[in-house]
Scaffold this motif. Structure first.
Motif, PDB file in Angstrom:
ATOM      1  N   GLU A  87       5.155 -22.921 -13.211  1.00 39.04           N
ATOM      2  CA  GLU A  87       4.399 -21.674 -13.277  1.00 39.04           C
ATOM      3  C   GLU A  87       3.240 -21.801 -12.300  1.00 39.04           C
ATOM      4  N   LEU A  88       3.041 -20.767 -11.488  1.00 42.43           N
ATOM      5  CA  LEU A  88       1.973 -20.771 -10.515  1.00 42.43           C
ATOM      6  C   LEU A  88       1.415 -19.368 -10.368  1.00 42.43           C
ATOM      7  N   ARG A  89       0.312 -19.281  -9.680  1.00 41.55           N
ATOM      8  CA  ARG A  89      -0.275 -17.977  -9.397  1.00 41.55           C
ATOM      9  C   ARG A  89       0.259 -17.488  -8.064  1.00 41.55           C
ATOM     10  N   ALA A  90       0.388 -16.171  -7.949  1.00 44.28           N
ATOM     11  CA  ALA A  90       0.903 -15.577  -6.717  1.00 44.28           C
ATOM     12  C   ALA A  90       0.316 -14.188  -6.540  1.00 44.28           C
ATOM     13  N   ARG A  91       0.260 -13.766  -5.284  1.00 39.50           N
ATOM     14  CA  ARG A  91      -0.105 -12.384  -4.984  1.00 39.50           C
ATOM     15  C   ARG A  91       0.387 -12.044  -3.589  1.00 39.50           C
ATOM     16  N   VAL A  92       0.601 -10.758  -3.367  1.00 38.86           N
ATOM     17  CA  VAL A  92       0.928 -10.262  -2.036  1.00 38.86           C
ATOM     18  C   VAL A  92      -0.361  -9.631  -1.530  1.00 38.86           C
ATOM     19  N   GLY A  93      -0.996 -10.327  -0.599  1.00 42.04           N
ATOM     20  CA  GLY A  93      -2.320  -9.948  -0.141  1.00 42.04           C
ATOM     21  C   GLY A  93      -2.318  -9.081   1.094  1.00 42.04           C
ATOM     22  N   ALA A  94      -3.463  -9.099   1.771  1.00 44.08           N
ATOM     23  CA  ALA A  94      -3.656  -8.308   2.985  1.00 44.08           C
ATOM     24  C   ALA A  94      -2.560  -8.616   3.996  1.00 44.08           C
ATOM     25  N   ALA A  95      -2.135  -7.600   4.710  1.00 48.48           N
ATOM     26  CA  ALA A  95      -1.084  -7.689   5.732  1.00 48.48           C
ATOM     27  C   ALA A  95       0.253  -8.110   5.140  1.00 48.48           C
ATOM     28  N   GLY A  96       0.416  -7.974   3.826  1.00 48.42           N
ATOM     29  CA  GLY A  96       1.691  -8.266   3.190  1.00 48.42           C
ATOM     30  C   GLY A  96       2.028  -9.737   3.119  1.00 48.42           C
ATOM     31  N   VAL A  97       1.055 -10.617   3.173  1.00 44.59           N
ATOM     32  CA  VAL A  97       1.303 -12.051   3.099  1.00 44.59           C
ATOM     33  C   VAL A  97       1.403 -12.471   1.625  1.00 44.59           C
ATOM     34  N   LEU A  98       2.484 -13.154   1.299  1.00 43.58           N
ATOM     35  CA  LEU A  98       2.684 -13.699  -0.044  1.00 43.58           C
ATOM     36  C   LEU A  98       1.975 -15.045  -0.114  1.00 43.58           C
ATOM     37  N   ILE A  99       1.098 -15.180  -1.092  1.00 40.83           N
ATOM     38  CA  ILE A  99       0.361 -16.426  -1.292  1.00 40.83           C
ATOM     39  C   ILE A  99       0.821 -17.034  -2.612  1.00 40.83           C
ATOM     40  N   LEU A 100       1.334 -18.251  -2.546  1.00 40.41           N
ATOM     41  CA  LEU A 100       1.730 -19.001  -3.731  1.00 40.41           C
ATOM     42  C   LEU A 100       0.717 -20.122  -3.915  1.00 40.41           C
ATOM     43  N   ASP A 101       0.094 -20.181  -5.088  1.00 36.16           N
ATOM     44  CA  ASP A 101      -0.947 -21.173  -5.360  1.00 36.16           C
ATOM     45  C   ASP A 101      -0.397 -22.244  -6.304  1.00 36.16           C
TER      46      ASP A 101
END
Length: 113
Positions: A87-101
């Motif tokens: 389980e991790l944190r994720a978001r689709v941020g500025a410019a459509g970049v997917l960030i997986l933490d």
């Protein structure tokens, strides 16, 4: 985006729920040290919960079939039958970049056409 929480939602983020924003194909842009993503790593999130992870090791194409579920900013993945879940944190941020933490180390993906 908050200075204290790099995964806090920002004004330029994809406004859709995470599960909807993830659907589709992504390729690795870069990852922080300590994360071992191949330079050609690709993720395909299907709406039915299937996750296809592809990469190449020493010239050999690899594929891992997984399951996924997203709720709020949490992404859960598992490799069925292998006892591997994360389980991790994720978001689709500025410019459509997917960030997986991954607990502080992050991987960045861009959407494939």
């Amino acid at each position: 985006m908050s200075g204290d929480d790099p995964l806090a939602r920002g004004a330029d983020d994809d406004p859709r729920p995470l599960a909807e924003a993830l659907a589709g194909a992504w390729r690795i842009l870069r990852s922080d040290g300590g994360l071992e993503f191949a330079p050609d790593a690709r993720l395909r999130f299907a709406p039915d919960g299937q996750l296809d992870y592809r990469f190449t090791i020493e010239g050999s194409a690899q594929r891992v079939e997984m399951r996924w579920h997203a709720e709020d900013d949490r992404l859960s993945t598992e490799v069925p039958g292998a006892g591997i879940a994360r389980e991790l944190r994720a978001r689709v941020g500025a410019a459509g970049v997917l960030i997986l933490d991954f607990g502080g180390a992050r991987a960045y993906f861009v959407r494939e056409a």
